[in-house]
Design an enzyme around this catalytic site. Structure first.
Site, PDB file in Angstrom:
ATOM      1  N   THR A 182      51.047 -23.231  52.066  1.00 13.97           N
ATOM      2  CA  THR A 182      50.826 -21.983  52.809  1.00 13.97           C
ATOM      3  C   THR A 182      51.005 -20.764  51.899  1.00 13.97           C
ATOM      4  O   THR A 182      50.239 -19.797  51.957  1.00 13.97           O
ATOM      5  CB  THR A 182      51.830 -21.893  53.981  1.00 13.97           C
ATOM      6  OG1 THR A 182      51.665 -23.053  54.787  1.00 13.97           O
ATOM      7  CG2 THR A 182      51.612 -20.655  54.813  1.00 13.97           C
ATOM      8  N   HIS A 234      48.030 -20.348  49.763  1.00 11.34           N
ATOM      9  CA  HIS A 234      46.916 -19.727  50.506  1.00 11.34           C
ATOM     10  C   HIS A 234      47.113 -18.214  50.590  1.00 11.34           C
ATOM     11  O   HIS A 234      46.164 -17.443  50.438  1.00 11.34           O
ATOM     12  CB  HIS A 234      46.826 -20.283  51.930  1.00 11.34           C
ATOM     13  CG  HIS A 234      46.423 -21.728  52.004  1.00 11.34           C
ATOM     14  ND1 HIS A 234      45.238 -22.191  51.488  1.00 11.34           N
ATOM     15  CD2 HIS A 234      47.047 -22.807  52.533  1.00 11.34           C
ATOM     16  CE1 HIS A 234      45.156 -23.501  51.690  1.00 11.34           C
ATOM     17  NE2 HIS A 234      46.245 -23.902  52.322  1.00 11.34           N
TER      18      HIS A 234
END
Ligand code: NAD
Ligand code: ZN
Length: 353
Positions: free
Chosen positions: A50, A53
């Site tokens: 995450t 990203h």
């Protein structure tokens, strides 16, 4: 009592300052806490996909994140201050945080099924996170560690919880388990199903660096899916009916379909890996084999956390999944190695600036 002084000072934090790629290590105010919150001095953090990203600012991040935002949700730290309503935590306690902040008011939250809350806000995604010297969290999101726990292990309780939640979604005692994808979470899940009494544990992973770690985590057979058919592996092991449990930890459509084709009748697949786009499967395979497919998101609060703790205390070792350690000031190098795939879990240290 406040360890940060009566007037809150500033702290170092890794911030997504504006829409676009990159993160900045900068001075920001130490967060304020409310009466039900705790303030934690962060010691170590783990880098999650995450965070990659968010750093890269891919379409998901651009859709989801509203800068400025402090990233990060995997951490261990020491409580330095508690709100006036908080009685179970004290300054000096070593804790990690559950990264899903739930609403507390919906049907599932009220029934104690907080992991099913449809209004979850992610630490380091929808609210300021843990890549900082201090992080604030509601007391209901805090987990006590036992004194003497390995701090690197404590730092990755959040993804370890993803691994445990998925690995224990179906009974594995005496069963044959296939793990597709040996990223940090698949690696930890491999050790968990071994610890929990699986008969054969087979890990499928194209990356040789990660296959080598999977073998150290207790896999009986580690395969490169591009080179070896799982039916052949089943034959080698003397399996006759297919895998009883699949842990899908890659998000890869081929991995998903190959796993389906190698499942026993009545088997279960726990799906953690997040595909980047829609994927098609032959649903008749699910029907005629009477398979159960179960999506897994986050951790059960706090049954998964309890299981993590007691499994570590009874000999489970996830340390081989941790491959790199950096100081937070070297975050660019830490992110680069996490992104490279030539790594398991990557830890950043936030002490001693
Ligand atoms: P990761 O991306 O590091 O690991 C995925 C692994 O799958 C990689 O090692 C990759 O080489 C491997 N892979 C690719 N193609 C494959 C194939 N055909 N067969 C087998 N393996 C293949 O990710 P991670 O941090 O370990 O997380 C695992 C997955 O879980 C990711 O998809 C991530 O987005 C997802 N995730 C979900 C949750 C949740 O709550 N559902 C939480 C965290 C992460
Ligand atoms: Zn809720």
């Amino acid at each position: 009592m406040s360890a940060t002084g009566g007037r809150r000072g500033t702290m170092l934090a890794l911030v997504k300052a504006a829409p676009g790629p990159g993160l900045e290590l900068r001075e920001v105010p130490v967060p304020e806490i409310g009466i039900n919150d705790v303030l934690i001095r962060v010691r170590k953090t783990g880098i999650c996909g995450t965070d990659l990203h968010i750093e890269a600012w891919d379409p998901w991040a651009a859709r989801t994140v509203r800068p400025p935002l402090i990233a990060g949700h995997e951490f261990v730290g020491e409580i330095v201050e508690v709100g006036s309503n908080v009685t179970d935590f004290r300054p000096g306690d070593l804790v990690s945080g559950e990264g899903h902040v739930v609403c507390g008011r919906c049907r599932h939250c009220l029934a104690g099924r907080r992991h099913l809350c449809a209004h979850t806000i992610g630490l380091g995604v929808g609210r300021d996170g843990a890549f900082a010297e201090y992080v604030a969290l509601p007391m209901t999101n805090v987990w006590h560690h036992w004194p003497g726990i390995d701090e690197d292990v404590a730092a990755i309780f959040d993804p370890f919880g993803n691994a445990v939640h998925t690995a224990l979604a179906f009974p594995v005692l005496g069963e044959d388990v296939l793990v597709t994808g040996a990223g940090p979470i698949g690696l930890m899940a491999t050790a968990v199903v071994r610890h929990a009494g699986a008969r054969f544990v087979v890990v499928s992973e194209p990356n040789p660096y990660r296959r080598a770690i999977a073998a150290r985590m207790g896999a009986d057979v580690v395969v490169d899916p591009r080179e070896r058919d799982l039916r052949d592996v089943q034959r080698e092991l003397g399996m006759v009916e297919g895998f009883d449990v699949v842990l899908e930890m890659s998000g890869n459509p081929d991995a998903f379909r190959t796993a389906l084709a190698n499942m026993a009748h009545g088997a279960g697949m726990a799906i953690l890996g997040i595909p980047t786009q829609e994927l098609s499967i032959d649903l008749s395979e699910v029907i005629f084999k009477m398979l159960t497919l179960k999506g897994i998101y986050g951790r059960e609060m706090y049954e998964t956390w309890y299981k993590m703790t007691v499994m570590l205390q009874s000999g489970l070792d996830i340390r081989p999944a941790i491959t790199h350690r950096f100081h937070a000031r070297d975050y660019a190098a830490a992110f680069a190695v996490a992104r490279s795939g030539e790594s398991g879990k990557v830890i950043m240290d936030w002490t001693d600036r």
